[in-house]
Design a protein around this motif. Sequence first.
Motif, short mmCIF file in Angstrom:
data_model
loop_
_atom_site.label_atom_id
_atom_site.label_comp_id
_atom_site.label_asym_id
_atom_site.label_seq_id
_atom_site.Cartn_x
_atom_site.Cartn_y
_atom_site.Cartn_z
N PHE A 1 -78.15 -54.09 42.95
CA PHE A 1 -79.54 -53.65 43.08
C PHE A 1 -80.40 -54.75 43.70
O PHE A 1 -81.25 -54.49 44.55
N ALA A 2 -80.13 -56.00 43.28
CA ALA A 2 -80.92 -57.11 43.79
C ALA A 2 -80.81 -57.22 45.31
O ALA A 2 -81.78 -57.50 46.00
N GLU A 3 -79.61 -56.96 45.82
CA GLU A 3 -79.40 -57.06 47.26
C GLU A 3 -80.20 -55.99 48.00
O GLU A 3 -80.80 -56.23 49.04
N ILE A 4 -80.20 -54.78 47.41
CA ILE A 4 -80.97 -53.69 48.03
C ILE A 4 -82.45 -54.06 48.05
O ILE A 4 -83.15 -53.87 49.05
N VAL A 5 -82.92 -54.59 46.94
CA VAL A 5 -84.34 -54.98 46.87
C VAL A 5 -84.64 -56.01 47.94
O VAL A 5 -85.64 -55.92 48.65
N LEU A 6 -83.73 -56.99 48.06
CA LEU A 6 -83.96 -58.05 49.05
C LEU A 6 -83.98 -57.48 50.46
O LEU A 6 -84.83 -57.85 51.28
N LEU A 7 -83.03 -56.58 50.72
CA LEU A 7 -82.97 -56.02 52.06
C LEU A 7 -84.24 -55.27 52.41
O LEU A 7 -84.73 -55.32 53.53
N HIS A 8 -84.79 -54.56 51.41
CA HIS A 8 -85.98 -53.76 51.67
C HIS A 8 -87.24 -54.63 51.73
O HIS A 8 -88.21 -54.26 52.38
N SER A 9 -87.18 -55.71 50.97
CA SER A 9 -88.37 -56.56 50.97
C SER A 9 -88.25 -57.68 51.99
O SER A 9 -89.11 -58.54 52.09
N LEU A 10 -87.17 -57.64 52.76
CA LEU A 10 -86.91 -58.69 53.73
C LEU A 10 -87.75 -58.47 54.98
O LEU A 10 -87.74 -57.39 55.56
#
Lengths: 170, 590
Positions: B151-160
């Motif tokens: 989940f953290a990776e998805i969040v990072l990708l979207h907030s990147l």
Amino acid sequence: MIQKKICMIGAFAVGKTSLVERFVTSLFSEKYHTTIGVKIDKKLIHVRDCDMSMILWDLYGEDEFQKIRASYLRGAAGYLLVADGTRAETLTKAVALQKFTEETLGKTPFALLINKCDLVNEREIDRNDLETCRQNGWRVIETSAKTGEAIEDAFLTLAADMLECDANTQ
Amino acid sequence: MDDPSFKDHSRRTTPETPANGEDGLTELRHLLFAPETTRLTEIKERLDDPQLHARDISEVLPDAVRIRSTRDTQLTTALTPIVEEAIHTSVQKSPQMLVDAISPLMGPAIRKSILVTIQGMIQSLNQAIEHSFSVKGLGWRLEALRTGKPFAEIVLLHSLVYRVEHVFLIHKKTGLLLQHVNDGVVTIEHEDLVSSMLTAIQDFVQDSFGTQQGDGLSTLQVGGMTVWIEQGSQALLATVIRGTPPEALRPMLLDVLDTIHAEHADLLVLFEGDSTPFEAVRPSLEDCLQRQYQDVKKRKTSPLLWMMGATIIVAFGLWTFSAIREHLRWTDYIATLQAQPGIVVTSTERRDGKYIVVGLRDPMAEDPEAILATQTVIAPETVASVWEPYYALTTEFQLARARRALKPPATVTLSMEHAILRARGAAPHRWVVEAGQLARTLPGIDHYHDDDVLDTDVRELEAYKMKIEHLYFQYPRGSSAISEALKEQLELTSETIKKMDTSAQRAGKHVHIDIIGHADEIGSETVNLAISQRRAARLLAKVDSPTLAHVTMTARGIGTQMTRSDGSSDRDPASNRRVSFNLRITDVLP
């Protein structure tokens, strides 16, 4: 680890890609694939107490419609001229390409590979012509991507020549 | 004497030998002291010549500094202001030199510090989002589930906003990789092939479009990835960037490339394939691993969204409450059914929005439909019931079933014990008989006892019998006629016999009335017998009736055979001039 750029040069369908494939992966396929542009492979070798990463630029085969671009040759530390033993005109092409390459790169280690040597009955290239090449100081090696004959030797010999060339320049 | 300077000097200072012996003393002095003189001259020259003097001092200076610095700190004290001044001057003159000198040390320390800070920030951000129920957060969760990524990776990708994942320093002429760094998150294999291929693409584009030398490909766009290629005279700096990098990044990359060119110009020109010396540029390349994330702030939620959320929550709450209430009502109803005698619920389920209850029901049990209608608020149309009939063998139900079947009169009580049905009380003969027959057919009843049931019809019949047997008709001497005085008694007798006929019918009995004529002992026996017969016959004629179906009568005279035995017959012969009744009650044969 030292890196060297090596170009595979020759007429179309002489077996440049197959030679690289055989050298890098020890595989051979009868299926013919035309190289469009350039295909790059890598092979790690150990020669003369030196680890070398050979970056193999497999250039598309030159024909009447498509000439080899000088930019692809730039920076090559050595090259392999490839001719098809069953097509005499590919040797002529190889000679022309050698001249072009030398004009582009200057004196650079190279070897002439007469590929498809397993097709003995279909051979067209005259051995006298090869002898002439040898007399001109060319290193001529007869290879077969299909059987693997002399391929390792060809690449390693070129690698050794390149190292020697480096040593001489220094 | 190997010193070349000395040799030179000696050659230079050695005079020509006088050929004709001008001054012998001078020559002798020269012969004797020439080497020393030469030596002194040389020393003087070395002392007078600053360059030679400096060279001599340079020979011993390192050792001298080392020896002195081990002895005390005076040298350090003396040099400190000079060094400080030198550094100050150097920084003013060429700050880059100092930056280059300390960057290998400072770079990793700063990067580590930044990394720790970013990781902490990302972690707290992750937690904040993890615990939020925003639509976006839920969407990202679904995406994480679908793609199998954390989940953290998805969040990072979207907030990147952007992240430089790879930096390649490529030798321009050969296309060989000089150095490569990545961000540690995304790795690639055979980065040297990537390097060569980028160069090949670069060459291809330059050749194909006939661009001028130096106008190389500067940007490649592949999906969400951007490759920026900065051109230097000897090397290329290719950066692989995820997201949308800011243009401000480009000058920074160019600065790095220029610095590398400036600091390693010789290495780049003489590069023959050995990339080991370029390890030194790693810190500079790592500085290019920039990244930026969106500032994920909690946006103020619009009142409409709040209302929608509240509506959804309320609707969900109502639905949940309704569902729970309905479920509780249903379970209550099932519990009520289970508690009912004569009802056994074997299964319940909910299908196609309907409750379905299946079970066994004694016909005498309460009606489940009635219970549903009266004791619950469940809509009857939402319930489908399937009841199989059965006999409940509880005492309560067996008694109820016996009462229902036997219909005992109020004077009869039924009881049940150990599969034995007992009847007590008084009942008409017909009920007694029918109950005896029916009771044996009732399920679960092994025996039926009605010994304690008094047959009221028989009892009545007995009462009539006693009543009639106590009647007697008295006649005057020699008379057999029914006097006026006997007529009332005669009517009473006839009436009683009629009732007895009815009673005998109900009791299933037959009554035989034996009318016995008597005579006193006065007179002859023959006369007395005759008169007694007449008295019986005449009374029979009076009381007998063809309507009597269950009573038969016979008349006979017995003369004086049965005079009253009270011993007073002689004194009161009138009491023997009579007619008496003898009744016999018998069962009617079926």
